[in-house]
Design a protein around this motif. Structure first.
Motif, PDB file in Angstrom:
ATOM      1  N   GLU B 472      36.351  48.996  36.976  1.00  0.00           N
ATOM      2  CA  GLU B 472      36.054  48.206  35.780  1.00  0.00           C
ATOM      3  C   GLU B 472      35.358  46.876  36.072  1.00  0.00           C
ATOM      4  OE1 GLU B 472      36.086  49.191  32.811  1.00  0.00           O
ATOM      5  OE2 GLU B 472      37.140  51.068  33.059  1.00  0.00           O
ATOM      6  N   SER B 473      35.307  46.474  37.345  1.00  0.00           N
ATOM      7  CA  SER B 473      34.600  45.245  37.694  1.00  0.00           C
ATOM      8  C   SER B 473      33.124  45.420  37.353  1.00  0.00           C
ATOM      9  CB  SER B 473      34.755  44.978  39.191  1.00  0.00           C
ATOM     10  OG  SER B 473      33.737  44.109  39.646  1.00  0.00           O
ATOM     11  N   CYS B 474      32.502  44.374  36.818  1.00  0.00           N
ATOM     12  CA  CYS B 474      31.087  44.545  36.446  1.00  0.00           C
ATOM     13  C   CYS B 474      30.193  44.471  37.673  1.00  0.00           C
ATOM     14  CB  CYS B 474      30.671  43.532  35.394  1.00  0.00           C
ATOM     15  SG  CYS B 474      30.405  41.873  36.006  1.00  0.00           S
ATOM     16  N   GLY B 475      30.699  43.861  38.756  1.00  0.00           N
ATOM     17  CA  GLY B 475      29.928  43.809  39.995  1.00  0.00           C
ATOM     18  C   GLY B 475      28.945  42.661  40.058  1.00  0.00           C
ATOM     19  N   LYS B 476      29.041  41.735  39.095  1.00  0.00           N
ATOM     20  CA  LYS B 476      28.060  40.660  39.064  1.00  0.00           C
ATOM     21  C   LYS B 476      28.298  39.655  40.198  1.00  0.00           C
ATOM     22  CE  LYS B 476      26.068  37.341  35.795  1.00  0.00           C
ATOM     23  NZ  LYS B 476      26.045  36.838  34.433  1.00  0.00           N
ATOM     24  N   CYS B 477      29.529  39.201  40.402  1.00  0.00           N
ATOM     25  CA  CYS B 477      29.753  38.176  41.418  1.00  0.00           C
ATOM     26  C   CYS B 477      30.375  38.761  42.692  1.00  0.00           C
ATOM     27  CB  CYS B 477      30.599  37.026  40.881  1.00  0.00           C
ATOM     28  SG  CYS B 477      32.342  37.394  40.719  1.00  0.00           S
ATOM     29  N   THR B 478      30.096  38.114  43.794  1.00  0.00           N
ATOM     30  CA  THR B 478      30.483  38.628  45.110  1.00  0.00           C
ATOM     31  C   THR B 478      31.993  38.822  45.283  1.00  0.00           C
ATOM     32  OG1 THR B 478      28.547  37.469  45.948  1.00  0.00           O
ATOM     33  CG2 THR B 478      30.094  38.305  47.584  1.00  0.00           C
ATOM     34  N   PRO B 479      32.845  37.829  44.967  1.00  0.00           N
ATOM     35  CA  PRO B 479      34.266  38.000  45.287  1.00  0.00           C
ATOM     36  C   PRO B 479      34.910  39.188  44.589  1.00  0.00           C
ATOM     37  CG  PRO B 479      33.797  35.708  44.769  1.00  0.00           C
ATOM     38  CD  PRO B 479      32.577  36.483  44.409  1.00  0.00           C
ATOM     39  N   CYS B 480      34.616  39.369  43.307  1.00  0.00           N
ATOM     40  CA  CYS B 480      35.238  40.449  42.555  1.00  0.00           C
ATOM     41  C   CYS B 480      34.724  41.796  43.059  1.00  0.00           C
ATOM     42  CB  CYS B 480      34.953  40.262  41.070  1.00  0.00           C
ATOM     43  SG  CYS B 480      35.643  41.513  39.997  1.00  0.00           S
ATOM     44  N   LYS B 515      40.760  34.698  43.793  1.00  0.00           N
ATOM     45  CA  LYS B 515      41.335  33.812  42.784  1.00  0.00           C
ATOM     46  C   LYS B 515      40.472  32.561  42.617  1.00  0.00           C
ATOM     47  CE  LYS B 515      46.321  33.510  42.185  1.00  0.00           C
ATOM     48  NZ  LYS B 515      47.536  33.053  42.863  1.00  0.00           N
ATOM     49  N   ALA B 516      40.075  31.976  43.764  1.00  0.00           N
ATOM     50  CA  ALA B 516      39.333  30.712  43.725  1.00  0.00           C
ATOM     51  C   ALA B 516      37.869  30.942  43.377  1.00  0.00           C
ATOM     52  CB  ALA B 516      39.434  30.007  45.075  1.00  0.00           C
ATOM     53  N   GLY B 517      37.303  32.051  43.835  1.00  0.00           N
ATOM     54  CA  GLY B 517      35.855  32.161  43.822  1.00  0.00           C
ATOM     55  C   GLY B 517      35.226  33.048  42.777  1.00  0.00           C
ATOM     56  N   SER B 518      36.033  33.776  41.978  1.00  0.00           N
ATOM     57  CA  SER B 518      35.413  34.727  41.060  1.00  0.00           C
ATOM     58  C   SER B 518      34.817  34.040  39.848  1.00  0.00           C
ATOM     59  CB  SER B 518      36.429  35.772  40.607  1.00  0.00           C
ATOM     60  OG  SER B 518      36.778  36.582  41.681  1.00  0.00           O
ATOM     61  N   LEU B 519      33.865  34.739  39.246  1.00  0.00           N
ATOM     62  CA  LEU B 519      33.143  34.180  38.106  1.00  0.00           C
ATOM     63  C   LEU B 519      33.990  34.162  36.841  1.00  0.00           C
ATOM     64  CD1 LEU B 519      30.426  33.372  36.680  1.00  0.00           C
ATOM     65  CD2 LEU B 519      29.896  35.789  36.584  1.00  0.00           C
ATOM     66  N   CYS B 520      34.734  35.242  36.587  1.00  0.00           N
ATOM     67  CA  CYS B 520      35.467  35.298  35.325  1.00  0.00           C
ATOM     68  C   CYS B 520      36.940  35.609  35.572  1.00  0.00           C
ATOM     69  CB  CYS B 520      34.860  36.340  34.383  1.00  0.00           C
ATOM     70  SG  CYS B 520      35.315  38.041  34.749  1.00  0.00           S
ATOM     71  N   ALA B 521      37.696  35.664  34.476  1.00  0.00           N
ATOM     72  CA  ALA B 521      39.146  35.845  34.606  1.00  0.00           C
ATOM     73  C   ALA B 521      39.514  37.234  35.124  1.00  0.00           C
ATOM     74  CB  ALA B 521      39.818  35.603  33.263  1.00  0.00           C
ATOM     75  N   LEU B 522      38.630  38.214  34.930  1.00  0.00           N
ATOM     76  CA  LEU B 522      38.948  39.534  35.474  1.00  0.00           C
ATOM     77  C   LEU B 522      39.040  39.438  36.994  1.00  0.00           C
ATOM     78  CD1 LEU B 522      37.496  42.938  34.408  1.00  0.00           C
ATOM     79  CD2 LEU B 522      37.869  42.455  36.793  1.00  0.00           C
ATOM     80  N   GLY B 523      38.045  38.806  37.605  1.00  0.00           N
ATOM     81  CA  GLY B 523      38.029  38.686  39.059  1.00  0.00           C
ATOM     82  C   GLY B 523      39.125  37.779  39.581  1.00  0.00           C
TER      83      GLY B 523
END
Lengths: 262, 615
Positions: B472-480, B515-523
């Motif tokens: 379900e991760s959108c894959g936009k940001c690296t950490p998530c 936790k620290a680096g993701s773009l949104c609350a899902l990550g």
């Protein structure tokens, strides 16, 4: 001046414009943070996460990306402590794990002291693309062709053309491969062949398609690097501090409509 | 017919109530998704036929309502007055129920609510015993009104709150009241609703929006669905009041397309509200204009994240963006937007009508009011519950949920959906509210509670949720994107018995980074299932890695089935169910399992009545 504010960066007080992107302040002050997905002429995207810094207000703090964080009065930034480097380096390590054999990613990681990654690559042999989205965004925001996009999600996300076909809207300007920080975006050779086949004998010049010469025709079979016009525009772009003439084309189109003929 | 003034609303209400008073009895058949799947429509039709046959159609009111909350005991039928509750009703019973209960007033005990394993519910049953320990504020009309009939909502006091807001309160007064109530966003974040509205109110703009987030994607959660199915008007009324308060004229409901009944009921409700003059131009003659449109989601979990939801509403890919510039300033179509969850909107009419002080009588200081939870998993009474904030997990699991079935011991609960955390039994005295759950390493989320018994392997559970989030991760940001993939790989290794000693520290490092680096609350909340289980069940991880054992007997590579000879009576059941012939033996002699043939399908373990299969 109501829109001048004061912020603190690494214990030093700095003046800035209200809501100015943090990256601009950092560059002005000569403070280095790495970036991969940022480009001055594009909207900030904030996805590579290698430009993260810590911002705090009293006891509360959080990590933010400097490329798109708008500074506010009283913000206290930390760009160099161990905590910050840990978060940042983990992102670099993740990208190195994703692209273990991509030369520029390996070099970038080396420059930041990372030579090995614990992350495993999604594709066998590693990927070339770090999904910074520069190509997709420049094609949308500057070229206006929207010939590139993303498909799939999560670890399967990748850059693609619409329906994985040769995009009709592509004008072959090649800015996507110019901006690509890795070697993932290779298109020019193939694209000229498509332009040739699409336009047959008419052969509109690439610079015409970019908006410089309305109706200009290519004289030498799309071998742009051997063409004077191409040389001239590349020099012009370099003088203006742009990586690619397309940025000039858009400025031309903005200032004097249709007046870009030499 | 349009209602054009508060006085007309009152007249209409009196008129409708008068007409309802002509019925001596009301029979309510539950029409929630749960009961419908156990054929409550057939029950409804059977009652309809039976009442018509006996000429009772004019004196007995028969309605199909939304979810009553006792999903596992469905189809449910409630007869008022008297709050007589019949469970697991079959269409064939209609004849008997109509004759005995409706005509003669006799109770049929065998059909009544039994087996709800709580002390209080034994014997007789009225409202408080069907829903012990619950305080049903938002769900109070669920199960009483016909969601497809706006008149029913009006007779139960509907749109009175809107009338009060429009004619007695200024927008600032409304915001003041919501702020005073300390209502916090029920979608999971717990942001103070009043503050959100106030920031939006202050912005000067020609066009503003209110959005209802009904993209409830957590596995095992059905709170928002039940509210929309059972009482869509309360959400609509909340949205109109919110729009009036912030100065918005357009509303959007983003609802999952996988909720066809909710979409249908909401569509009908919006049409009726428009026809009756509650939405549209010049609402109730106040001069205020507002309209609502429904948008159906395409099934992406990440679209529950506000910025991704707005992108999706705009027709773009459902990907979040950084929220450094808040959506109350630049949201939907780059215009000021207030986005709240279904349950938050549903709380609004009550607060405006009865006042903030009344609302704060329930719940805790920091998290006032009630909260709806869907209680699922290894629990006797799977159900929808509404409890005051601050109720302990123990009360929820043991008293309301009736404990764990099959005499098993409860091991943990998972709160807050896939990106929530697992809390062990030792923390069951924790009072459930936003802050307490976050402090314990989990989160409120939208309110899904999954109960796990001793047969649950916590490593496997963490792996399950991480696998859900990877897809379900959108894959936009690296950490998530990279972090979840890596967690999936490491957890897979551990459950296969290939874990290494550094893996746990690596998982923790990944978790902190995400936790620290993701773009949104899902990550940033995605590592919760791993971090919380590592925190509370580290021993179990260690046993997987150091001893190659899965103590709960779940991870197939780490278990071996064997017969415990002293318990085995030689009943041959295991040999009968074994698909490969691995379990075999002579009748009345202890059996044995050939580990070479065994495919670890667990059939013998489940079949054995004497606890003679070990793993």
């Amino acid at each position: 001046m109501p829109d001048r504010i004061e912020i603190t960066i690494n214990r030093t007080k700095v003046e800035a414009a209200d809501r100015e992107p943090l990256i601009d302040v950092l560059r002005r002050e000569g403070i280095y943070v790495p970036t991969l997905c940022h480009h001055d002429r594009l909207e900030p995207y904030g996805v590579c996460r290698v430009c993260m810094v810590k911002v705090s207000w009293g006891k509360k703090s959080k990590y933010v990306t400097s490329c798109n964080y708008p500074v506010e009065n009283g913000d206290v930034f930390d760009t160099e402590s161990e905590d910050v480097l840990k978060v940042r380096n983990m992102s670099i390590e993740a990208l190195l794990g994703r692209c273990p054999n991509e030369k520029s990613v390996v070099e970038f990681a080396h420059r930041h002291g990372i030579s090995k990654s614990r992350f495993s690559a999604q594709k066998p042999g590693g990927d070339d693309c770090i999904l910074c989205g520069l190509c997709v965004r420049v094609c949308d925001e500057i070229v206006g062709a929207r010939a590139l996009g993303f498909m799939s999600r999560g670890p399967d996300r990748e850059v693609c053309t619409p329906f994985m076909e040769n995009p009709e809207s592509c004008i072959g300007c090649g800015v996507c491969s110019t901006l690509c920080p890795t070697t993932a975006m290779k298109m020019e050779g193939q694209k000229t062949a498509i332009l040739k086949s699409r336009h047959g004998d008419v052969r509109p010049c690439r610079y015409a398609l970019m908006g410089f010469y309305p109706g200009g025709v290519c004289a030498n079979s799309y071998e742009c690097r051997r063409c004077d016009i191409d040389q001239k525009f590349r020099e012009l772009a370099a003088m203006e501090g742009c990586e690619h003439p397309i940025f000039l084309a858009r400025e031309y189109a903005g200032s004097k409509k249709g007046g870009g003929t030499e | 017919m349009k209602i054009t003034s508060p006085a007309k609303l009152r007249d209409t209400r009196n008129d409708l109530s008068g007409r309802q008073a002509e019925f001596s009895l009301t029979v309510t058949v539950c029409g929630g998704t749960g009961c419908r799947s156990s054929k409550s429509l057939a029950v409804f039709n059977a009652f309809n036929k039976e009442l018509a046959k006996r000429g009772l159609s004019d004196s007995v009111r028969l309605i199909m309502s939304g979810c009553h909350g006792l999903c596992e005991k469905g189809p449910n039928v409630l007869i008022e007055p008297g709050s007589i509750y019949y469970c697991r009703v079959k269409p064939e019973w209609a004849n008997e129920i109509v004759e005995s209960t409706i005509q003669k007033g006799e109770l049929i005990e065998k059909y009544m609510l039994i087996g709800l394993k709580t002390k209080e519910s034994a014997g007789n049953q009225n409202g408080s015993q069907v829903h012990p320990y619950q305080v049903r504020e938002i769900l109070k009309n669920n199960g009483k009104i016909d969601p497809l009939d706006i008149g029913d909502y009006i007779t139960h006091g509907g749109y009175e709150s809107l009338s009060k807001a429009l004619f007695e309160l200024s927008p600032e007064n409304v915001i003041e009241e919501i702020k005073k109530s300390r209502l916090r966003g029920r979608g999971g974040g717990g942001f103070p609703t009043g503050r959100k509205w106030e920031s939006c109110r202050k912005i000067q703009a020609d066009s503003k929006w209110v959005i209802c987030n009904a993209d409830e994607g957590d596995p095992g959660a059905f709170m928002d669905r039940s509210v929309l199915e059972g009482n869509p008007h309360v959400v609509i009324e909340g949205m109109i009041i919110g729009a009036y308060a912030v100065g918005a004229h357009g509303g959007r409901v983003y609802v999952r397309n996988e909720y066809p009944l909710a979409v249908h009921n909401l569509t009908v409700a919006i049409e009726q509200a428009r026809k009756w003059g509650f939405i549209g131009e010049n609402i109730l003659g106040s001069g205020f204009n507002f309209d609502i449109r429904i948008n159906r989601g395409g099934g992406a979990f990440v679209c529950g994240e506000s910025t991704a939801l707005m992108a999706s509403l705009e027709g773009k890919p459902g990907e979040p963006r950084a929220k450094y510039i808040h959506t109350v300033e630049h949201g939907y179509r780059d215009e000021p937007t207030v986005l709240n969850n279904v349950e938050t909107w549903a709380n609004v009419p009550g607060i405006v009508l009865y006042g903030a002080d009344k609302f704060r009588e329930l719940g805790t200081e920091g998290s006032p009011g009630t909260k709806i939870f869907s209680l699922v998993g290894k629990i006797n009474n799977s159900r929808l519950v509404e409890i005051p904030m601050g109720t302990t997990l123990r009360r929820l699991v043991e008293d309301i949920g009736g404990g764990v079935p099959n005499k098993k011991k409860v091991k943990a609960v998972q709160t807050g959906g896939p990106s929530g955390g697992c809390l062990p039994e030792s923390l069951f005295d924790l009072q459930v509210d936003f802050d307490a759950l976050t402090e314990a390493g989990s989160m409120m989320g939208s309110g899904g509670i999954i109960v796990m018994d001793e047969d649950t392997c916590m490593v496997d559970v963490a792996h399950y949720f991480i696998k859900f989030l990877v897809s379900e991760s959108c894959g936009k940001c690296t950490p998530c994107r990279e972090g979840l993939k890596e967690m999936d790989r490491i957890l897979g290794k551990i459950t296969k018995g290939e874990g290494e000693s550094g893996d746990l520290n690596y998982l923790e490092e990944l978790g902190e980074w995400m936790k620290a680096g993701s773009l949104c609350a899902l990550g940033s909340s995605a590592p919760n299932p791993v971090l919380s289980t590592l925190n509370y069940f580290r021993d179990e991880y260690m046993m997987h890695i150091a001893d190659n054992k899965c103590p709960a007997g779940v991870c197939k590579n780490l278990i071996e089935y064997h017969v415990i000879e002293k318990n085995c009576t030689g009943c041959t059941l295991c040999a009968k169910v074994c698909p490969t012939g691995a379990a075999s033996g002579v009748t009345k002699q202890p059996h044995s399992i050939d580990t070479v043939l065994c495919i670890k399908c667990d059939e013998c373990y489940k079949a054995c009545k004497f606890e003679a299969i070990g793993k």
